[in-house]
Scaffold this motif. Sequence first.
Motif, mmCIF file in Angstrom:
data_model
loop_
_atom_site.group_PDB
_atom_site.id
_atom_site.type_symbol
_atom_site.label_atom_id
_atom_site.label_comp_id
_atom_site.label_asym_id
_atom_site.label_seq_id
_atom_site.Cartn_x
_atom_site.Cartn_y
_atom_site.Cartn_z
ATOM 1 N N PHE A 1 5.214 -12.654 -6.373
ATOM 2 C CA PHE A 1 3.496 -12.179 -6.659
ATOM 3 C C PHE A 1 3.724 -10.785 -6.876
ATOM 4 N N VAL A 2 2.962 -10.628 -7.888
ATOM 5 C CA VAL A 2 2.848 -9.135 -8.387
ATOM 6 C C VAL A 2 1.756 -8.446 -7.894
ATOM 7 N N TYR A 3 1.609 -7.284 -7.415
ATOM 8 C CA TYR A 3 0.640 -6.445 -7.048
ATOM 9 C C TYR A 3 0.356 -5.391 -7.779
ATOM 10 N N ASN A 4 -0.896 -4.906 -8.166
ATOM 11 C CA ASN A 4 -1.266 -3.879 -8.897
ATOM 12 C C ASN A 4 -2.210 -3.052 -8.410
ATOM 13 N N SER A 5 -2.086 -1.716 -8.732
ATOM 14 C CA SER A 5 -3.095 -0.765 -8.051
ATOM 15 C C SER A 5 -4.519 -1.206 -8.478
ATOM 16 N N VAL A 6 -5.472 -1.062 -7.667
ATOM 17 C CA VAL A 6 -6.878 -1.118 -8.158
ATOM 18 C C VAL A 6 -7.146 0.021 -9.275
ATOM 19 N N GLU A 7 -6.258 1.026 -8.949
ATOM 20 C CA GLU A 7 -6.454 2.255 -9.991
ATOM 21 C C GLU A 7 -5.618 2.054 -11.340
ATOM 22 N N ASN A 8 -5.227 0.968 -11.451
ATOM 23 C CA ASN A 8 -4.360 0.411 -12.585
ATOM 24 C C ASN A 8 -4.840 -0.710 -13.396
ATOM 25 N N LYS A 9 -6.060 -0.721 -13.387
ATOM 26 C CA LYS A 9 -6.521 -2.217 -13.820
ATOM 27 C C LYS A 9 -6.208 -2.525 -15.522
ATOM 28 N N HIS B 1 0.829 -1.124 0.089
ATOM 29 C CA HIS B 1 -0.031 -0.109 -0.130
ATOM 30 C C HIS B 1 0.884 1.385 -0.022
ATOM 31 N N GLN B 2 1.933 1.030 0.780
ATOM 32 C CA GLN B 2 2.708 2.402 0.925
ATOM 33 C C GLN B 2 3.418 2.429 -0.363
ATOM 34 N N LEU B 3 3.868 1.622 -1.207
ATOM 35 C CA LEU B 3 4.463 1.648 -2.637
ATOM 36 C C LEU B 3 3.448 2.123 -3.677
ATOM 37 N N LEU B 4 2.456 1.442 -3.616
ATOM 38 C CA LEU B 4 1.532 1.968 -4.709
ATOM 39 C C LEU B 4 0.521 2.874 -4.468
ATOM 40 N N GLY B 5 0.328 3.238 -3.276
ATOM 41 C CA GLY B 5 -0.465 4.495 -2.760
ATOM 42 C C GLY B 5 -1.875 4.180 -3.241
ATOM 43 N N SER B 6 -2.593 2.756 -2.873
ATOM 44 C CA SER B 6 -3.986 2.463 -3.019
ATOM 45 C C SER B 6 -4.181 1.220 -2.496
ATOM 46 N N ASP B 7 -5.386 0.756 -2.734
ATOM 47 C CA ASP B 7 -5.548 -0.699 -2.427
ATOM 48 C C ASP B 7 -5.037 -1.394 -3.846
ATOM 49 N N VAL B 8 -4.785 -2.643 -3.632
ATOM 50 C CA VAL B 8 -4.287 -3.470 -4.715
ATOM 51 C C VAL B 8 -4.828 -4.921 -4.770
ATOM 52 N N TYR B 9 -4.345 -5.561 -5.897
ATOM 53 C CA TYR B 9 -4.899 -6.815 -6.145
ATOM 54 C C TYR B 9 -3.662 -7.696 -6.730
ATOM 55 N N ILE B 10 -3.875 -8.813 -6.887
ATOM 56 C CA ILE B 10 -2.803 -9.575 -7.339
ATOM 57 C C ILE B 10 -2.812 -9.854 -8.917
ATOM 58 N N HIS B 11 -1.913 -9.346 -9.623
ATOM 59 C CA HIS B 11 -1.643 -9.196 -11.005
ATOM 60 C C HIS B 11 -1.373 -10.784 -11.566
ATOM 61 N N GLN B 12 -0.496 -11.315 -10.809
ATOM 62 C CA GLN B 12 0.176 -12.545 -11.193
ATOM 63 C C GLN B 12 0.963 -13.279 -9.980
ATOM 64 N N SER B 13 0.979 -14.383 -10.027
ATOM 65 C CA SER B 13 1.638 -15.109 -8.797
ATOM 66 C C SER B 13 2.200 -16.436 -9.419
ATOM 67 N N ARG B 14 3.178 -16.806 -8.901
ATOM 68 C CA ARG B 14 3.894 -17.904 -9.436
ATOM 69 C C ARG B 14 5.016 -18.573 -8.378
ATOM 70 N N ILE B 15 5.329 -19.802 -8.680
ATOM 71 C CA ILE B 15 6.865 -20.272 -8.018
ATOM 72 C C ILE B 15 7.594 -20.409 -9.254
ATOM 73 N N ASN B 16 8.928 -20.046 -9.229
ATOM 74 C CA ASN B 16 9.874 -20.367 -10.326
ATOM 75 C C ASN B 16 10.633 -21.528 -9.494
ATOM 76 N N TYR B 17 11.081 -22.212 -10.647
ATOM 77 C CA TYR B 17 12.066 -23.312 -9.953
ATOM 78 C C TYR B 17 13.318 -23.580 -11.090
ATOM 79 N N LYS B 18 14.379 -23.505 -10.647
ATOM 80 C CA LYS B 18 15.258 -23.871 -11.529
ATOM 81 C C LYS B 18 16.344 -24.986 -11.013
ATOM 82 N N PRO B 19 15.950 -26.261 -11.508
ATOM 83 C CA PRO B 19 16.680 -27.494 -11.110
ATOM 84 C C PRO B 19 18.254 -27.263 -11.000
#
Lengths: 311, 311
Positions: free
Chosen positions: A267-275, A122-140
């Motif tokens: 995980f990537v957060y996006n501002s709800v004002e940036n949908k 919230h402090q970085l994006l200055g608004s409510d937020v939602y998840i744009h994308q989430s993942r686990i990355n794996y490098k064997p």
Amino acid sequence: METRSDDLYPTRLERPMSRFERLDPIVHSTGRDRSDGPLSDTDLARYERDGFLVFNQFLDPELVRRFREDLRAYENDESVLHSEGTITEPGKQEIRSIFGIHELSERFDRLTRDPRILDMVHQLLGSDVYIHQSRINYKPGFHGKGFDWHSDFETWHAEDGMPRMRSVSFSIALTDNTPFNGPLMLVPGSHKTYIPCVGRTPEDNYQSSLKKQELGVPSGQDLNREIERHGIQAPTGPAGSLIIFECNTLHGSNANMSPWPRSNLFFVYNSVENKLRQPYCGNKPRPDFLGNRTSTEALTPAWSRDLHKVG
Amino acid sequence: METRSDDLYPTRLERPMSRFERLDPIVHSTGRDRSDGPLSDTDLARYERDGFLVFNQFLDPELVRRFREDLRAYENDESVLHSEGTITEPGKQEIRSIFGIHELSERFDRLTRDPRILDMVHQLLGSDVYIHQSRINYKPGFHGKGFDWHSDFETWHAEDGMPRMRSVSFSIALTDNTPFNGPLMLVPGSHKTYIPCVGRTPEDNYQSSLKKQELGVPSGQDLNREIERHGIQAPTGPAGSLIIFECNTLHGSNANMSPWPRSNLFFVYNSVENKLRQPYCGNKPRPDFLGNRTSTEALTPAWSRDLHKVG
């Protein structure tokens, strides 16, 4: 393809276009929302200067261990292995990324909504937020390939229709990051400059780009200039460390030359004002697991007992 | 294929065979030949323990600069570009290695015979020596690919018929080695163990193996054991630094993620008492530029004015 009037960050162009200074703030909150923490003035100044922050030992080792176990369970779960959100190594059946992990795992979902994390977002994006994308990355070990230099925002803008630079990535290491297992590399300061890229985007580009990105990669000349000017940093640290990086910070990684697998939560957060709007490259939107258009209501805090151990 | 009675280091086998302790000394000189330098007792002890030595700022910067100019000239020389000893990147026309460089360049030839270097080689190999192979390696910025983990001796034994472990590589950096331009990585202590590899060698294997080595690569299990036990080291340092490494030391390198090209001179000395026989893999010998069978007389010292500046 014609440039849309709402396209402030043109890319995937027929002809090269010069880089330009970003049009958006880096830290979006102001006044008391900005100064009341949890990130300190020093943290915020560093984030504005470098485009990323590192916190070692952010996540409790016991929780790290449980996430690693979840990952192992997914590797043996046919339904996960064959889902569209699971990306394998080029030419192989080894997992490279599992997307949409916050919908697969309640543990992960709660982590993304932990107040300690959400307050920073919230402090970085200055608004409510939602998840744009989430993942686990794996490098064997020995086999995990790298990622070429890129800005996430460039892809999210072109292929997902994210209008402005108002999103942020949180990456938590589930394994130690060493110089030899292909750690994240970042170009500090690169987030301040937008680099338009050349090349038309094929439909369903993501099906190959998630294995090896060919489009949306800055020219050698632009990369050269950014790296000559700013250098490269590759934070290393123990499992549980957190890297927060701005959506336009250039980053990449090398192959894993060690026997030790490398994995991280992302995980990537996006501002709800940036949908998301229609993708600026003109194609149809990518699937929801890459650019979420469905669950975009503001995230609500979820206290997690696991995280009480954190700190 | 039947194992020959003179084959002390079987490899390229139909079935896996266990690793075993090397049968040859690491430092071959004895008595006063060993103790009279130029390498100190500490240097020799470290070489015996680790299988390599690093000397920063070995070569004069002016000479480094001239070698870099030579390399640039070769890149624009059609006759060099199209010679069989010039290896390009997989799928590309960028130079990866130029072999036989001591026959192309008088400057390089004199460097390989400089007494400061030859005296070290004599001390390590305990006899007169000749050049088994020489090359310039080149990793362009952003594009230069890596080399998977391997022991050079395994290939030289199988494909060139080098009978014993009595050879040594000298690698001189023509560019700074940084963590990001794909520096040489070594497994200290790995030279003490011989790891037989599985797989029949196709004729003319070198035509693909010099771009990407598939055969003569230890199993993941063997690599895992060596690296878990000994770790990985990646010496970094300024242009002009020298790395000396034993023929059986496991080494590799990652891709070049930086804009800065990486290049180095590389020459392999073999003892005149260890001359090549028929390749132990049963194939015909590789070309002379890879495994020299023609000019095997003992090298004689050549004072080089350039090298007087060294030190």
